[in-house]
Structure formats: C-alpha cells, structure tokens
Design a protein around this motif. Structure first.
Motif, PDB file in Angstrom:
ATOM      1  N   UNK A 113      -2.702   0.110  17.597  1.00 25.38           N
ATOM      2  CA  UNK A 113      -2.675  -0.235  16.236  1.00 25.38           C
ATOM      3  C   UNK A 113      -2.845   1.074  15.412  1.00 25.38           C
ATOM      4  N   UNK A 114      -3.892   1.864  16.039  1.00 27.82           N
ATOM      5  CA  UNK A 114      -4.371   3.099  15.197  1.00 27.82           C
ATOM      6  C   UNK A 114      -3.325   4.179  15.376  1.00 27.82           C
ATOM      7  N   UNK A 115      -2.871   4.514  16.699  1.00 30.57           N
ATOM      8  CA  UNK A 115      -1.995   5.464  17.091  1.00 30.57           C
ATOM      9  C   UNK A 115      -0.405   5.437  16.318  1.00 30.57           C
ATOM     10  N   UNK A 116      -0.020   3.920  16.526  1.00 31.40           N
ATOM     11  CA  UNK A 116       1.404   3.983  15.857  1.00 31.40           C
ATOM     12  C   UNK A 116       1.235   3.242  14.509  1.00 31.40           C
ATOM     13  N   UNK A 117       0.351   2.717  14.054  1.00 26.63           N
ATOM     14  CA  UNK A 117       0.629   2.181  12.657  1.00 26.63           C
ATOM     15  C   UNK A 117      -0.653   2.599  11.735  1.00 26.63           C
ATOM     16  N   UNK A 118      -1.339   3.460  12.265  1.00 27.05           N
ATOM     17  CA  UNK A 118      -2.686   3.731  11.131  1.00 27.05           C
ATOM     18  C   UNK A 118      -3.279   2.508  10.733  1.00 27.05           C
ATOM     19  N   UNK A 119      -3.582   1.539  11.588  1.00 28.59           N
ATOM     20  CA  UNK A 119      -4.058   0.107  11.104  1.00 28.59           C
ATOM     21  C   UNK A 119      -5.317  -0.075  11.998  1.00 28.59           C
ATOM     22  N   UNK A 120      -6.362  -0.889  11.133  1.00 25.33           N
ATOM     23  CA  UNK A 120      -7.475  -1.219  11.943  1.00 25.33           C
ATOM     24  C   UNK A 120      -7.733  -2.907  11.600  1.00 25.33           C
ATOM     25  N   UNK A 121      -7.384  -3.624  12.569  1.00 28.31           N
ATOM     26  CA  UNK A 121      -7.503  -4.973  12.206  1.00 28.31           C
ATOM     27  C   UNK A 121      -8.887  -5.657  12.618  1.00 28.31           C
ATOM     28  N   UNK A 122      -9.770  -4.898  13.247  1.00 33.16           N
ATOM     29  CA  UNK A 122     -11.080  -5.319  13.442  1.00 33.16           C
ATOM     30  C   UNK A 122     -11.923  -5.396  12.044  1.00 33.16           C
TER      31      UNK A 122
END
Length: 321
Positions: A174-183
């Motif tokens: 999620x970080x590498x591909x989307x720059x997202x943090x779901x935690x």
C-alpha cells in the motif's frame, strides 16, 4: 438475464486478481457462484478506476465512478459487459441500492483519502469497501427475511475481517504502490511509530507491536463473522467458512515474520491453499459446525498469553504451525 460470457469474464478477473477468494468461490453452488463472479468483476472495475491515479486526474476518476454508479443502479444504459451483468444481478437478487452506493462512496474516498486517524474512521470506510460486499453476497444467497436479518451483522463483521487482513498483509504494498497507510494513525502513535517511519518502510519492534494490536482486533472480527455462517444456506456455508480459513491463515504468516509486513508481503502458496481446502472439507464432513471447524483450523499456542487456550472463545491468536 446474465449471459455466460459475462459470467466467464468475471470469473477470469477473479482468478487473476483474487486468487484466495477464487478457491472458496468454486465451492459455491452454481446459482450462487455465477453471480459471485459477476460481483467480483464489478468490484475490480471500480477498484481499477481508483488505482488509475497516475494516469487520470481526480476529477476524471470521480466522473468515471459516477458513471459506474448510474450503470450499476440501472439508471443509464451501458455497453460495458461487467456493469451490465452487475446491474442485472442487482435487480434479480434484490441487492440494496444503499450497499451499492456505500461501495462506490468508499471507492471515491480512496481518491483523496490515504490516511485514517482512528479505527472508527477506518471502520466507516470499510463499511463500504468491505462490509457492503459481505451484505451483497448475503443478498445473492437468497435468505428468508428472518435469517437475513440475523446473518447480516455477522456478514458485515466478516467482510471487515477480510479487509483488515488485507491491510495488515499489504502494509508495504500500500505504501509502495499507492502511498497509502491503512493502519490507524492513533494505533501507530500509541506504540511510538510515526507516519514517516511507515512511509520510509522502516520496521522495528514498535511497528510490530502496532501491527500485532490490529491483528488481534481482526481476529475478534473473525469470531463474530464466522458465528453467522450457520444462518446461511447449507450449500453455501462451507465456501464462506473456507474463505475465512484462507484469509485468516495469513495471520500465521504475519506472525512467522515477526509482524514485519513493512519489508515483505506474505502470500499463501498454492500447496498451502490446497492443504487448507482438503483439511477444512474433511473436518466439515464430520462436524458441520462453522465455529467449531474454524476454531480447529486456526487455534493453537497462544503467543500473546504464553499458554494454550481452553474452550472455543478463550483464544486471541491463530495457529502458527
């Protein structure tokens, strides 16, 4: 009327992008399995619109999702076979418009939301991205009103559990591909972890503790979700149970990694999936109690308490062997 080619297309999409769920879907009776392929195709089409952020500006993504919404709800015609098939299934199986809208709303929120302050915030997102999916699946199974009312809260929890397992497994991706943090950021801060540390993919014991906390929370969701499988049609129960066993088995891999899904993304091997399928079916043959079989397939040494659990509800972790 959904055509065979439309079902086949959804099946191909699921086989390619949802391998774990595909294994379980194959156990459903045909009249439920085919609509499930259609639903999955629709979910992936929406997800791909959101994931096109590098090639399409936000306004264009939102416009495309709104077009998808109108087509899915039968408000305008479409030449997209996936959307056409979903709209037909929605009408035939009486899928609630509210759940379709909740799903599209969640996809739209992914366009400009890439962090969640609290678990409550994340749960609101998951009501559309995951729980609504569980409710749609319940709808296509055709339960009577009383059974559906009883099953829906459990289906909501199980959908949430599946989504949380994905988030815990895919921290790096999620970080590498989307720059997202779901935690949830509040969980990270509680363990002294900064947002910047996750974005830099720096793992340490504090990050592991944060992931472990959310993993334990997710396992409680599985217990709530699996408790509702007995309210589903008998010929659908094993498939849903197997899906829960397969998804939950990722927790075994996460523990083996010391909770480090920042450095790598764990994945179940084909052999492991096949083994879980065979063992789950075998146990189900002798004891068709979803909760009992799920417990047998997932319980084990309780690392978090340093002892073996006793009784079905006395565990907080899944087996590690």
């Amino acid at each position: 009327m959904v055509e065979k080619r439309q079902v086949a297309r959804g099946k191909r999409i699921q086989r390619r992008t949802g391998k774990t769920f595909h294994v379980a879907t194959r156990l459903l009776p045909e009249d439920i399995r085919h609509p499930t392929y259609v639903l999955y195709g629709f979910f992936r089409v929406a997800d791909e619109i959101v994931d096109a952020e590098d090639t399409a500006p936000p306004a264009e993504q939102r416009a495309e999702l709104e077009r998808l919404r109108r087509a899915a709800l039968g408000e305008e015609s479409t030449d997209d076979p996936v959307l056409e098939a979903f709209s037909a299934v929605r009408a035939e199986r009486d899928i609630a418009d509210a759940d379709v809208n909740a799903f599209i709303d969640a996809m739209e929120s992914d366009i400009d939301t890439d962090r969640y302050e609290t678990y409550a915030d994340l749960e609101t997102y998951m009501d559309g991205s995951a729980s609504a999916v569980g409710r749609m699946m319940t709808a296509i199974m055709g339960l009577d009103p009383e059974a559906e009312a009883t099953a829906l809260p459990h289906a909501t929890r199980l959908g949430e559990a599946f989504q949380m397992t994905n988030f815990l497994r895919d921290v790096r991706e999620d970080v590498v591909e989307r720059d997202r943090i779901y935690l949830p950021l509040e969980t990270l801060r509680r363990h002294g972890v900064s947002e910047e540390q996750i974005l830099a993919l720096e793992f340490d014991d504090d990050v592991g503790a944060a992931i472990r906390e959310e993993l334990v929370r997710t396992e409680r969701l599985y217990e709530e979700g699996v408790a509702g499988i007995k309210y589903l049609p008998e010929d659908c129960q094993l498939a849903v149970l197997l899906a829960a066993v397969l998804y939950a088995d990722h927790h075994r891999l996460i523990r083996k990694l010391g909770y480090d899904t920042v450095s790598t993304t764990p994945e179940l091997s084909f052999v492991r999936k096949l083994s879980l399928l065979v063992r789950t079916r075998w146990k189900w043959q002798w004891n068709p109690d979803p909760e009992a079989v799920f417990y047998e397939m997932t319980h084990g040494f309780d690392r978090d308490r340093g002892r073996h659990g006793h009784g079905r509800h006395d565990h907080t972790v899944l087996r590690t062997d």
